[in-house]
Each structure stands twice: as structure tokens, then as C-alpha cells.
Scaffold this active site. Structure first.
Site, short mmCIF file in Angstrom:
data_model
loop_
_atom_site.label_atom_id
_atom_site.label_comp_id
_atom_site.label_asym_id
_atom_site.label_seq_id
_atom_site.Cartn_x
_atom_site.Cartn_y
_atom_site.Cartn_z
N ASP A 159 0.84 -1.20 0.00
CA ASP A 159 0.00 0.00 0.00
C ASP A 159 0.88 1.26 0.00
OD1 ASP A 159 -2.38 1.45 0.01
OD2 ASP A 159 -3.28 0.21 1.58
N GLU A 192 0.37 -0.15 -5.24
CA GLU A 192 -0.63 0.92 -5.29
C GLU A 192 0.04 2.25 -5.68
OE1 GLU A 192 -3.72 0.88 -2.52
OE2 GLU A 192 -3.88 -1.30 -2.60
N LEU A 195 -2.09 4.75 -7.83
CA LEU A 195 -3.21 5.28 -7.05
C LEU A 195 -2.80 6.52 -6.26
CD1 LEU A 195 -5.92 5.27 -5.51
CD2 LEU A 195 -4.99 3.45 -4.06
N ASP A 220 -10.48 2.73 -3.35
CA ASP A 220 -11.01 1.44 -2.89
C ASP A 220 -12.44 1.21 -3.35
OD1 ASP A 220 -8.64 1.19 -1.56
OD2 ASP A 220 -9.50 1.14 0.45
#
Length: 417
Positions: A159, A192, A195, A220
Site C-alpha cells: 500500500d 498501489e 493510485l 477502494d
């Protein structure tokens, strides 16, 4: 229906994909189960032992995946998301599992999952803390990679929360990629990076593809139809950037499958499954496989849809038509075949007719001279041999999708004799 109010979207020029991360993994999109959307950060095992994040949850999911046909359908990863670690590293600076909720440790859990013929995924974060506030990996890339390899981990979801300087995102993700490769263990690397970088600038997808096996681009997913729609809209709006970089070894990840939960109608669940197959997306379910309705299970295990998702040509599909509250998405398949999804975006009324022809589907040219059309969703139906001038009518429910495959039939020279 009239073509006059339909916008035909020019085919994305499928460039030669950038070279992929050279770890030999994710040749087709990863398939498995991930805890986050359904179970989130539930750590209260005294009040809710059935649904809290503890080792038994993942052991039970592994049991069900083998017993109920999920493994046979292709789902192989059992993935732990956030909230698994202790709040403190050990004396050697290593991450450690929460001792109350994972008393046997991650190594034993990996052994259990591997004994079932499945693979274990785990979660960490590129920054100082995970999104839920547990220890992050910034400054510990090598030691965490070695720890995961020693435990027998097969996939890492990495993440992007709590990075002090977003300019360091790329460097952090590349450092972890290098550290994982240096362990010598095959670990699928799920990033990620884009993102978190899209908030500041357009990411460098060539660098991302060389670093990661799949990567999240957008926020998400939630257990609601508006969330699925927003992911599809964002993907279509950015498809000229996204489609060319996808291929064997590296995939765009639109987030988890929420089929079998609470927020989607059956038609909407069919839409998610169909479009995730068209997008060549990782199929990572987040649901309770111990208690899932038969229709959701049948949809998630549908061999024809999974075959589209896992097609060896490895080209991501894209939206080619939008108008009159319809969308058409296409994906080229091996053997010069085509997958076509017709989605009805209308949220009122009943089923609506859509005519597939060379006018609404330029790729219909592959039906010259003939092709075979098979409907996979909403129900399987052989639609027979068609030709270049055929018009195939499908009925599409509100928020639903009709999924088809089109296979060319080579002309036989003896037919003209």
C-alpha cells in the site's frame, strides 16, 4: 436502435507493452481471495470471533477454497490485508504478527495454506505506517522482504499510505521490488503506486510495469453499485493510458470482486464479473466464502468468464461505444476471437434491446465470411453462425450486462466448388 445517437469510440491503439517485471509471475491475472472489503480491520476477536482478522479466518477460507471448488476454478491466493501485525517490530527490527490473533505465526499459516495447494498473500505499506496505523516498511525494505520470503509468502500487496514525501513513492516501490527479487523467492508484487501518484501527476506506467505485477489506479471499492460504476468510468476515461501497459506479467487492478456480499443486485454482480474479465483484472474476491449464495458462487466460478479473464493473449479490453445509456466493451482474445460486453447503464424500466452489427461493432468485421457467437451472460446460449451482415439482438437488464464471445470461422475453399 438508431446508431445516430451512439458514439463509437475509436479503438485504442494497442502499443507494444512496456517490458514487464522480470520475475516470471502473473503471466495471467492473479486469482484468489483478499480479506479487506468484507472483513476490514475487525480486530475484536472476543466480540466477533467469526469475522475478526485472525489466523482461523484464513485457515477456514483455505479449507473452503479447496472443498467448494474455488481452487479448481483457478482461485489460488489466500491474501491477508491490513491489521495483521503487532504494533511493534521485534528486537531485530522485523515485522511480527499480532500474538493474540496469529499465535502460530505467519510461517505456520503459510505452511497450512501451502499444504492445501494454495498460496499465501500478505500486506505491507511503502510508508512509515500502514493505512490502519500498523508499522510501515519505509527504511525496512530489505528486512521485510527477507522476512516475507522466510515465512513462505507468495504475494505482497504493498500500500501507499503515510509516505512523508510523495516524490519518494516510485523509489520506495522500486526498492521493495528489488528487495523481493533478491530474496530468490517467487513473490507476486501488487502495488498501489499509481493510485497515490495520480493525486499529484500522471504516473510513469512504463516504470510501474517494470516494477510491479499488478497495480491499483483508483480508490477502494465499496459494496455498492455507484462504486463499481465509478471504477468503470475512471478506467474508460483513462483507457488510452492504461490498456497499452497491461499484459503478461503486469496488470491494471480495478480492485476486489464484491460479488456475494450485500450491495449489488444479481445483474450488477454479473456486470462486475463480466467487465473485470474484459479488463483483464486480477480476480481477488472479498466476500465470505463460508456463507455465499449459490448464484454468486456459480457466477464467480463460471469457467467461460474465467477463461476470458485468463486468456493467454493477455490484452486488456476497453470501451468502444457509449450512448443511449448503453456501453460496449471489447477484448481481443487468442485465436483471433473477441469478447464483447454490452452494459445497460439505465437504472429504470425493464430489459432493453441492443442490436449487435457491423454498424455498432466495427470489430464485427471478423465475421467475414462467418463467425460463431456464444452468449455467456446472463445465461449461456449458443447464438449460432453469423456473417458480416447479421444483426444479433440481445436483451440487457437495467444495470446488467450481456457477455458474448465471437469466434471467426475460416472459409472452406471447397464450399465454393
Amino acid at each position: 436502435m438508431s446508431v445516430s445517437n451512439i458514439v463509437l469510440i475509436g479503438l485504442v491503439s494497442l502499443l507494444v507493452p512496456a517490458s514487464a517485471l522480470d520475475n516470471g509471475l502473473a503471466v495471467t491475472p492473479s486469482m484468489g481471495w483478499l480479506h479487506w472489503e468484507r472483513f476490514m480491520c475487525n480486530t475484536d476477536c472476543e466480540a466477533d470471533p467469526q469475522n475478526c482478522i485472525r489466523e482461523e479466518l484464513f485457515m477456514e477460507m483455505a479449507d473452503v477454497m479447496v472443498k467448494e471448488g474455488w481452487k479448481d476454478a483457478g482461485y489460488e491466493f489466500v491474501c491477508i490485508d491490513d491489521c495483521w501485525p503487532s504494533h511493534e517490530r521485534d528486537a531485530q527490527g522485523r515485522l511480527q504478527a499480532d500474538p493474540k490473533r496469529f499465535p502460530s505465526g505467519i510461517k505456520k499459516l503459510a505452511d497450512y495454506v501451502h499444504a492445501k495447494g494454495l498460496k499465501l498473500g500478505i500486506y505491507a505499506d511503502v510508508g512509515t505506517r500502514t493505512c490502519a496505523g500498523y508499522p510501515g516498511t519505509l527504511g525496512y525494505y530489505d528486512i521485510d522482504a527477507k522476512t516475507f520470503a522466510d515465512w513462505g509468502v507468495d504475494l505482497l500487496k504493498f500500500d501507499g499510505c503515510f509516505m512523508p514525501d510523495w516524490h519518494q513513492l516510485g523509489e520506495g516501490y522500486m526498492n521493495m521490488s528489488r528487495a523481493l527479487n533478491q530474496t530468490g523467492r517467487s513473490i507476486v508484487y501488487s502495488c498501489e503506486w499509481p493510485l497515490y501518484e495520480w493525486q499529484h501527476q500522471q504516473p510513469d506506467y512504463e516504470a510501474i510495469r517494470k516494477t510491479c505485477n499488478h497495480w491499483r489506479n483508483y480508490g477502494d471499492i465499496y459494496d455498492q453499485w455507484t462504486s463499481v460504476k465509478s471504477i468503470l468510468d475512471w478506467t474508460a476515461d483513462h483507457q488510452k493510458i492504461l490498456v497499452p501497459v497491461a499484459g503478461p506479467g503486469g496488470w491494471n487492478d480495478p480492485d476486489m470482486l464484491i460479488i456475494g456480499n450485500f450491495g449489488l443486485s444479481h445483474d450488477q454482480q454479473q456486470t462486475q464479473m463480466a467487465l473485470w474479465a474484459i479488463m483483464a483484472a486480477p480476480l481477488l474476491m472479498s466476500n465470505d466464502l463460508r456463507n455465499i449464495c449459490p448464484k454468486a458462487k456459480e457466477l464467480l466460478q463460471n469457467k467461460q468468464i474465467i477463461a476470458i479473464n485468463q486468456d493467454p493473449l493477455g490484452k486488456q479490453g476497453h470501451r468502444t461505444l457509449k450512448g443511449d445509456s448503453f456501453e460496449v466493451w471489447e477484448r481481443p482474445l487468442s485465436g483471433n476471437r473477441l469478447a464483447v460486453a454490452v452494459m445497460n447503464r439505465q437504472e429504470i424500466g425493464g430489459p432493453r434491446r441492443f442490436i449487435i452489427s457491423v454498424a455498432t461493432l466495427p470489430s464485427w468485421q471478423l465475421c467475414d465470411p462467418k463467425c460463431n457467437v456464444t452468449q455467456i451472460l446472463p445465461v449461456y446460449q449458443e447464438m449460432g453462425v453469423q456473417n458480416l451482415f447479421s444483426e444479433v439482438m440481445v436483451q440487457v437488464n437495467p444495470t446488467g450486462t450481456t457477455l458474448l464471445t465471437v469466434s471467426p470461422i475460416k472459409s472452406n475453399p471447397h464450399d465454393t466448388l
